[in-house]
Design a protein around this motif. Structure first.
Motif, PDB file in Angstrom:
ATOM      1  N   THR A 270       0.626  -1.264  -0.018  1.00 23.87           N
ATOM      2  CA  THR A 270      -0.098   0.054  -0.077  1.00 23.87           C
ATOM      3  C   THR A 270       0.861   1.293   0.108  1.00 23.87           C
ATOM      4  OG1 THR A 270      -1.614  -1.208   1.263  1.00 23.87           O
ATOM      5  CG2 THR A 270      -1.952   1.113   0.971  1.00 23.87           C
ATOM      6  N   LYS A 271       1.821   1.208   0.708  1.00 13.64           N
ATOM      7  CA  LYS A 271       2.866   2.374   0.755  1.00 13.64           C
ATOM      8  C   LYS A 271       3.401   2.751  -0.608  1.00 13.64           C
ATOM      9  CE  LYS A 271       6.646   4.415   3.546  1.00 13.64           C
ATOM     10  NZ  LYS A 271       7.538   4.105   4.694  1.00 13.64           N
ATOM     11  N   LEU A 272       3.886   1.798  -1.160  1.00 10.92           N
ATOM     12  CA  LEU A 272       4.333   1.928  -2.625  1.00 10.92           C
ATOM     13  C   LEU A 272       3.325   2.495  -3.623  1.00 10.92           C
ATOM     14  CD1 LEU A 272       6.582  -1.280  -3.075  1.00 10.92           C
ATOM     15  CD2 LEU A 272       7.372   1.176  -3.111  1.00 10.92           C
ATOM     16  N   PHE A 273       2.113   2.003  -3.656  1.00 10.11           N
ATOM     17  CA  PHE A 273       1.021   2.627  -4.308  1.00 10.11           C
ATOM     18  C   PHE A 273       0.885   4.058  -3.940  1.00 10.11           C
ATOM     19  CE2 PHE A 273      -3.348   3.562  -5.314  1.00 10.11           C
ATOM     20  CZ  PHE A 273      -3.293   3.430  -6.858  1.00 10.11           C
ATOM     21  N   VAL A 274       0.893   4.387  -2.472  1.00  8.13           N
ATOM     22  CA  VAL A 274       0.415   5.649  -2.259  1.00  8.13           C
ATOM     23  C   VAL A 274       1.737   6.660  -2.766  1.00  8.13           C
ATOM     24  CG1 VAL A 274       0.202   7.239  -0.139  1.00  8.13           C
ATOM     25  CG2 VAL A 274      -1.166   4.977  -0.378  1.00  8.13           C
ATOM     26  N   LYS A 275       3.034   6.219  -2.591  1.00  2.14           N
ATOM     27  CA  LYS A 275       4.188   6.646  -2.840  1.00  2.14           C
ATOM     28  C   LYS A 275       4.093   7.056  -4.552  1.00  2.14           C
ATOM     29  CE  LYS A 275       8.370   6.263  -1.637  1.00  2.14           C
ATOM     30  NZ  LYS A 275       9.543   5.459  -1.254  1.00  2.14           N
TER      31      LYS A 275
END
Length: 648
Positions: free
Chosen positions: A402-407
């Protein structure tokens, strides 16, 4: 950055050390096992496959028991949800910490208690169903004021209870008129039938029975000894008691909902434990020795060796060497910088590269960044996207995916802002900003810019193809498959452009000859893999026919302009509707604000979704189609993908 360098390993270990070895390797995590059963030469040498351990069946049953407890407790989960849960995020443990926590939790007695309590609830539910069904059977007879058992004690009379179709009631009443010693009464009516009570003397019994039969009478027994009303009241009281009892049982289960996080930890641990047993199916063995092979990242080879050594009491043999570049079985891990890493999902969604190929992620990232922003292209939309993703990254404890997609969206917001400034767009035309390009007036220039960007994108892809040819020691392939295409395409572009753009007279003839040389080169080399001269020429002409595909590729980039314009027009339309409502006076202000807010947010969502899809299409079809084949196999970590917690 690029594809992670891999080392292959071969390991011979005693069968008695296998469980401890797998335990240590799972703590290490970064190991990918090779399925040795597929190697026929090993089978021919007398090596046997390991049997599926009986423990695998046992652990499957244990997982189902824990999942049963999880599903039960989730109904009573009182932990924070929504935004608060995202801020808190998942708990993180090392593998050893997870094992220690699970070892301290004696969950079998709790599961047994859950089964007893849910069994009690199921029993009460079944009894409730029976009583409710009994109530429905009694409901048509509730006007009967006599105890049912008293109706069965008549000596000289007989009682009939049952149903008759409503449509035959008038006929039935008419048929009964001649009977003088018979009482007939309708107690209630359903949708299609009437519930009747009949009392007749012994002398008229046969005649009464015959009349009922001729009128489609169905005999029914009243399921009580007392009056239907009193029996229904008893059932109501009993149902109330059962409801309270069920509530008490559920309350007892709810009181144990604090165990839910512990059961989640147990579930994750057991899935990893199952993975250890399942991994054994990849191994071969002799009578006492297990044969294991696989891959580890080269940078972790020393840690891998230490993990193996730490798990062995007896002698073992371990050989580690660099993986062969041409080996198609080498699993793939990608490693990129902070910016490019967020674009890896685009590569993996298409196909992983082979080990001797190139990771296209850092090459696609800058173009994807630019194209996405050009398709959304609104300063306000970019600021909203930046604010939402920035807050999420700052304050939310997100899992890695999820963090990679938000980044990913966070980085793209800067492109949207930049293009919004270039277009002078802020919620469409809500605020007038200076612009370098006015897309609604200069759409022709914008189309040309889109095609130019497309040309750069395509030529860059061809350059990567040339680089790969040079890297493989095939410089002539770079000339034949890229150099001639550069000449043909750039010559054609220069030749055509000279007819519309003022350029020196020498440009057009030079461009024409460059184009001709490129085309001739394509014809002469495009079919070089064929054996006959005719086959080579035919293949060459077919390759040259591919120039029509490039025309379609260039046209595809017009979507960079089209999507930017469509989003801008929708934003302007929302502003127009808002202004029209505002012109109505105070009554239109609130509806105008609502339409503006929801309309612009919906347009942002549609614009971002369209940009994501169409930029991906330009990447997969136009860009990847020129140099990238894929076909790599993903590196499988010796860890189960966590659902409830993060295992480090």
């Amino acid at each position: 950055m690029a594809i992670v360098k891999m080392s292959s390993f071969s390991l011979f270990t005693f069968d008695s050390d296998r469980d401890r070895l797998l335990h240590e390797l799972q703590k290490f995590g970064s190991v990918h096992f090779t399925d040795l059963k597929a190697d026929e030469t090993l089978s021919e040498e007398g090596l046997e496959t390991l049997e599926v351990p009986a423990d695998l069946v046992v652990i499957d049953e244990e997982i189902q028991s824990v999942k049963y407890a999880l599903d039960l407790l989730k109904q009573y989960d009182q932990r924070e949800s929504g935004i608060k849960a995202m801020i808190k995020g998942k708990d993180s443990f090392t593998f050893q910490e997870l094992e220690d926590k699970v070892a301290e939790f004696d969950y079998d007695p709790i599961i047994s208690k859950f089964r007893a309590l849910t069994g009690k609830i199921d029993h009460l539910s079944q009894e409730e169903m029976k009583l409710k069904a009994l109530t429905e059977e009694l409901r048509p007879w509730k006007k009967l004021d006599y105890e049912v058992k008293s109706l069965r004690d008549f000596t000289f009379s007989e009682v009939f209870t049952g149903t008759v179709p409503k449509k035959l009631m008038e006929k039935l009443k008419s048929d009964l008129e001649p009977l003088k010693e018979t009482h007939f009464e309708v107690l209630s009516e359903g949708k299609d039938e009437a519930y009747i009570l009949g009392i007749t003397s012994s002398t008229e019994r046969e005649e009464f029975n015959e009349i009922l039969r001729n009128n489609s009478y169905t005999s029914l027994s009243i399921p009580t000894e007392g009056t239907p009303t009193s029996e229904m009241e008893k059932i109501r009281v009993e149902l109330s008691r059962m409801k309270s009892e069920k509530a008490e049982v559920k309350s007892e289960i709810k009181s144990m909902a604090n165990h839910l996080p512990q059961f989640e930890e147990v579930y994750e641990y057991l899935l990893n434990k199952k993975l250890r047993f399942a991994a054994e199916s990849n191994f071969l063995k002799t009578e006492n020795v297990n044969v294991i092979s696989g891959y580890v990242p080269t940078e972790k080879a020393v840690q891998f060796r230490k993990a193996v050594e730490g798990a062995q009491d007896n002698a073992f043999y371990l050989e580690i060497e660099d993986a062969v570049d041409t080996d198609k079985e080498v699993p793939i891990l990608l490693k990129n910088g902070s910016f490019s890493e967020t674009f890896e999902s685009l590569t993996t969604m298409y196909a992983l590269p082979t080990y001797n190929s190139v990771d296209p992620t850092p090459y696609l990232a800058p173009f994807y960044f630019a194209f996405f922003g050009m398709m959304v292209a609104d300063l306000a939309y970019g600021i909203i996207l930046l604010a939402i993703t920035g807050v999420a990254l700052k304050f939310f404890n997100l899992d890695k995916g999820t963090k990679l997609f938000v980044k990913f969206l966070f980085y793209l917001s800067f492109s949207v802002i930049a293009w919004g400034l270039i277009y002078g767009s802020f919620f469409g035309d809500l605020i007038t900003l200076p612009s370098l390009i006015a897309p609604m007036e200069q759409y022709t220039e914008l189309l040309v810019i889109s095609i130019i960007f497309g040309g750069i994108h395509l030529f860059y892809a061809l350059a990567i193809k040339a680089y790969l040819s040079f890297r493989e020691g095939k410089p002539l392939d770079a000339l034949f498959d890229v150099g001639f295409w550069y000449m043909a395409l750039m010559g054609a572009i220069g030749f055509l452009a000279a007819g519309f753009v003022p350029v020196p007279d020498v440009v057009q003839p030079i461009s024409m000859w460059v184009m001709i040389i490129g085309m001739v080169g394509i014809v002469l080399t495009g079919g070089r893999e064929n054996k006959s001269v005719g086959g080579k020429l035919a293949g060459g002409f077919y390759s040259l026919y591919g120039i029509s595909g490039y025309i379609g590729d260039f046209v595809s980039y017009s979507r960079l302009m089209a999507l930017g314009l469509s989003g801008g027009f929708i934003a302007v339309a929302m502003n127009m509707i808002m202004n029209m409502l505002f012109d109505m006076g105070p009554i239109g202000i609130l509806p105008g604000i609502i339409i503006f807010v929801f309309g612009q947010l919906f347009n942002l969502f549609l614009s971002a979704l369209s940009a994501y899809v169409h930029t991906s299409r330009l990447t997969y079809v136009e860009f990847f189609g020129k140099f990238y084949e894929g076909g790599g196999k993903a590196f499988k970590l010796f860890r189960n993908k966590s659902k409830y917690i993060n295992v480090e």
